[in-house]
Write an enzyme that holds these catalytic residues in place. Structure first.
Site, short mmCIF file in Angstrom:
data_model
loop_
_atom_site.label_atom_id
_atom_site.label_comp_id
_atom_site.label_asym_id
_atom_site.label_seq_id
_atom_site.Cartn_x
_atom_site.Cartn_y
_atom_site.Cartn_z
N ARG A 127 2.61 0.41 1.68
CA ARG A 127 2.45 1.31 0.46
C ARG A 127 2.80 2.85 0.92
O ARG A 127 1.98 3.36 1.61
CB ARG A 127 0.74 1.29 -0.30
CG ARG A 127 -0.58 0.51 -0.75
CD ARG A 127 1.02 -0.09 -2.39
NE ARG A 127 0.58 -1.49 -2.90
CZ ARG A 127 0.90 -2.71 -2.50
NH1 ARG A 127 2.18 -2.22 -2.26
NH2 ARG A 127 0.99 -3.36 -3.51
N GLU A 158 5.56 6.39 -6.50
CA GLU A 158 6.53 5.88 -7.29
C GLU A 158 6.25 5.36 -8.77
O GLU A 158 5.39 5.21 -8.67
CB GLU A 158 6.42 3.64 -6.75
CG GLU A 158 6.49 4.13 -4.74
CD GLU A 158 6.66 2.13 -4.55
OE1 GLU A 158 6.37 1.92 -5.26
OE2 GLU A 158 7.04 2.38 -3.25
N HIS A 174 10.91 -1.23 -2.49
CA HIS A 174 9.95 -1.62 -2.94
C HIS A 174 10.35 -3.15 -3.27
O HIS A 174 9.85 -4.01 -3.98
CB HIS A 174 8.55 -1.27 -3.48
CG HIS A 174 7.39 -1.74 -3.60
ND1 HIS A 174 5.67 -1.11 -4.04
CD2 HIS A 174 6.97 -2.95 -3.33
CE1 HIS A 174 5.23 -2.12 -4.04
NE2 HIS A 174 5.33 -3.10 -3.28
N1 LIG Z 1 6.87 -3.61 0.28
C1 LIG Z 1 6.56 -5.17 -0.55
O1 LIG Z 1 6.95 -5.25 -0.80
C2 LIG Z 1 5.03 -5.09 0.10
C3 LIG Z 1 5.11 -6.51 0.34
C4 LIG Z 1 3.70 -7.41 0.74
C5 LIG Z 1 2.57 -6.64 0.75
N2 LIG Z 1 3.10 -5.13 0.78
C6 LIG Z 1 1.97 -4.00 1.23
O2 LIG Z 1 1.46 -4.11 2.38
C7 LIG Z 1 0.05 -4.48 2.71
C8 LIG Z 1 -0.67 -5.33 3.82
O3 LIG Z 1 -0.28 -6.81 3.31
P1 LIG Z 1 -0.63 -8.31 4.31
O4 LIG Z 1 -0.24 -9.20 3.84
O5 LIG Z 1 -0.80 -8.04 5.25
O6 LIG Z 1 -2.53 -7.77 4.04
P2 LIG Z 1 -3.32 -8.10 5.01
O7 LIG Z 1 -4.65 -7.92 3.93
O8 LIG Z 1 -2.94 -9.46 4.87
O9 LIG Z 1 -3.17 -7.32 5.93
C9 LIG Z 1 -3.68 -6.32 6.13
C10 LIG Z 1 -4.53 -6.01 7.63
O10 LIG Z 1 -4.02 -4.84 7.63
C11 LIG Z 1 -5.56 -4.17 7.70
N3 LIG Z 1 -6.13 -3.17 7.90
C12 LIG Z 1 -6.95 -2.05 6.88
N4 LIG Z 1 -7.20 -1.10 7.14
C13 LIG Z 1 -6.30 -0.73 7.91
C14 LIG Z 1 -6.51 0.45 9.30
N5 LIG Z 1 -7.02 1.30 8.59
N6 LIG Z 1 -5.56 0.30 10.47
C15 LIG Z 1 -4.87 -0.77 10.66
N7 LIG Z 1 -4.95 -2.37 10.00
C16 LIG Z 1 -5.88 -2.32 8.94
C17 LIG Z 1 -6.73 -5.45 7.58
O11 LIG Z 1 -7.33 -5.93 8.72
C18 LIG Z 1 -5.42 -6.30 7.69
O12 LIG Z 1 -5.27 -7.56 8.77
C19 LIG Z 1 -0.22 -5.53 1.35
O13 LIG Z 1 -1.89 -4.99 1.15
C20 LIG Z 1 0.20 -4.96 0.46
O14 LIG Z 1 0.26 -3.14 -0.28
C21 LIG Z 1 4.23 -4.77 0.52
O1 LIG Z 2 1.68 -6.49 -2.65
C1 LIG Z 2 2.57 -6.97 -2.94
O2 LIG Z 2 2.64 -7.89 -2.19
C2 LIG Z 2 3.71 -6.71 -2.82
O3 LIG Z 2 3.80 -4.64 -2.90
C3 LIG Z 2 4.43 -6.83 -4.01
O4 LIG Z 2 6.11 -7.65 -3.32
C4 LIG Z 2 5.10 -5.57 -5.09
O5 LIG Z 2 6.31 -6.13 -5.50
P1 LIG Z 2 5.92 -5.99 -7.06
O6 LIG Z 2 4.53 -6.54 -7.75
O7 LIG Z 2 5.75 -4.34 -7.74
O8 LIG Z 2 6.79 -6.90 -7.85
#
Ligand SMILES: NC(=O)c1ccc[n+]([C@@H]2O[C@H](COP(=O)([O-])OP(=O)(O)OC[C@H]3O[C@@H](n4cnc5c(N)ncnc54)[C@H](O)[C@@H]3O)[C@@H](O)[C@H]2O)c1
Ligand SMILES: O=C(O)[C@H](O)[C@H](O)COP(=O)(O)O
Length: 376
Positions: A209, A238, A255
């Site tokens: 994020r 964003e 993103h």
């Molecule tokens: N760019 C994209 O398209 C995209 C896609 C998927 C997810 N995301 C983002 O990425 C994040 C992570 O996704 P995920 O599937 O790995 O989630 P997840 O919940 O599986 O893993 C997140 C990890 O972060 C850890 N965490 C929380 N606070 C922390 C801190 N202060 N320091 C270190 N670790 C910490 C948690 O313990 C957890 O293990 C989501 O919450 C989402 O916001 C972005």
């Molecule tokens: O949190 C997530 O899963 C990701 O950030 C996700 O890929 C965001 O994509 P959107 O829902 O905005 O299409």
């Protein structure tokens, strides 16, 4: 049953079509008056789901978000009205892991600094962080993990403090949820002070994020330190990234790190399963039939690929340079950020490419990275 779904969610008709009428909407501009008589709401991360949006939905039974992140959903409010909800944990983890891995391979090639020689720090060892680690370890790259929550669980992996990770790592990849409260909030986790402590030549990747990094402080840092290299998929504010930040990055995208066709299909399918469970019905749909074949079916390996060869294979599946180029051209255009996301339909995961092994030597590591294999 009346189902309202974000227009950027593929495979909704194929999976939910038998259940009732489907109405497609622009999730970012969705208004309460579009929802008064709906039963099911399917959203992505751009829709803020809260009392303001849902107060007049008297029949609403279920809200699904085809995302990992839940920071856009007021779950307390949904609980208070006994409206069911589900997200899609892990649906796009492979896509994010492969995006970060490919970005590292691209930087390695651009700066002639082999990825194999780097130590990579992963902040957040959940689904996406673990997916990056899987690719890196399969390739033989040393990784360090920081995750104060997982570190206290039964997870057998070793963890280090964030200070230590920043001190020791050549590459840092961020994979945490956005949190403002609790014991370890992530809002501006990389603030001015933390950014100033990055060791010379660090590559910093953010695929989680935007607000996990103070973007203004990042601009100030980059203006003083050319040695820091940035890969940014997510941005503070964003869909309007700070325009002066984009040219300071090596790779910039809107993103879409999680936007593989496989990841999107998995996300919609997980919501389908969650709704069927909520309705106490057994679903008759499967995910396999949803995905098209990759444009190239198989590649035969005649020798062990070196890092350059690995990047070439990766680019066959997803050429990240295309999205970077398009983003730089378009992000300032009217609605450019969201339009690029909406039209993003070309990306596959490593598993879509089959590798045939004519090389005799051990290439198991390629299937461990994620490629499909004939005789690997
Ligand atoms: N760019 C994209 O398209 C995209 C896609 C998927 C997810 N995301 C983002 O990425 C994040 C992570 O996704 P995920 O599937 O790995 O989630 P997840 O919940 O599986 O893993 C997140 C990890 O972060 C850890 N965490 C929380 N606070 C922390 C801190 N202060 N320091 C270190 N670790 C910490 C948690 O313990 C957890 O293990 C989501 O919450 C989402 O916001 C972005
Ligand atoms: O949190 C997530 O899963 C990701 O950030 C996700 O890929 C965001 O994509 P959107 O829902 O905005 O299409």
């Amino acid at each position: 049953m009346k189902i309202v779904a974000d227009e950027n969610m593929p495979y909704v008709d194929a999976l939910f079509g038998d259940l009732g009428e489907i109405i497609r909407v622009d999730g970012r501009s969705l208004q309460a008056q579009q929802l008064s008589d709906i039963d099911v709401l399917l959203v992505r991360s751009v829709t803020k789901v809260n009392a303001g949006l849902l107060a007049s939905c008297k029949n609403l039974q279920f809200v699904g978000t085809a995302t990992i992140g839940m920071d856009h959903i007021d779950t307390q409010y949904l609980d208070s009205r006994e409206i069911g909800y589900a997200n899609a944990p892990g649906c796009n983890a492979t896509a994010v892991g492969e995006y970060a891995f490919i970005a590292m391979l691209e930087l390695a090639r651009r700066f002639s600094e082999p990825l194999k020689d780097k130590v990579v720090g992963i902040v957040g060892a959940g689904n996406t962080g673990s997916a990056v680690q899987k690719c890196l370890e399969a390739y033989g790259v040393k990784t360090l993990l920081h995750d104060p929550f997982v570190a206290q669980s039964a997870d057998p992996r070793a963890f280090v403090s964030l200070d230590r990770l920043v001190e020791l790592c050549d590459v840092i990849s961020l994979h945490v949820p956005l949190t403002k409260t609790g014991r370890h909030p992530t809002w501006y986790l990389f603030d001015e002070k933390r950014l100033a402590s990055l060791k010379p030549g660090t590559w910093l990747l953010n695929c989680c994020r935007g607000e996990v990094i103070d973007n203004r402080a990042l601009i100030a840092l980059k203006r003083q330190r050319e040695d820091i290299k940035l890969v940014l998929d997510v941005w503070e504010g964003e869909p309007h990234p700070m325009p002066e930040l984009v040219p300071l990055t090596e790779i910039a995208t809107p993103h879409i790190a999680g936007y593989s066709l496989e990841g999107k299909a998995r996300g919609t399918f997980m919501l389908y399963q969650a709704l069927m469970a909520r309705l106490d019905k057994s679903g008759d749909k499967s995910m396999d039939s949803l995905l098209p074949a990759l444009w190239s079916h198989a590649v035969t390996l005649n020798e062990q690929p070196e890092e350059k060869g690995l990047l070439t294979l990766s680019r066959l599946v997803y050429d990240l340079r295309d999205d970077d180029e398009l983003f730089r051209q378009r992000f300032l255009n009217n609605n450019g950020f969201d339009l690029m996301r909406k039209n993003h339909k070309h990306r596959r995961e490593f598993s879509a490419l089959t590798l045939a092994n004519n090389a005799c030597s051990d290439v198991d590591w390629l299937s461990n990275i994620g490629f499909s294999g004939v005789g690997l």
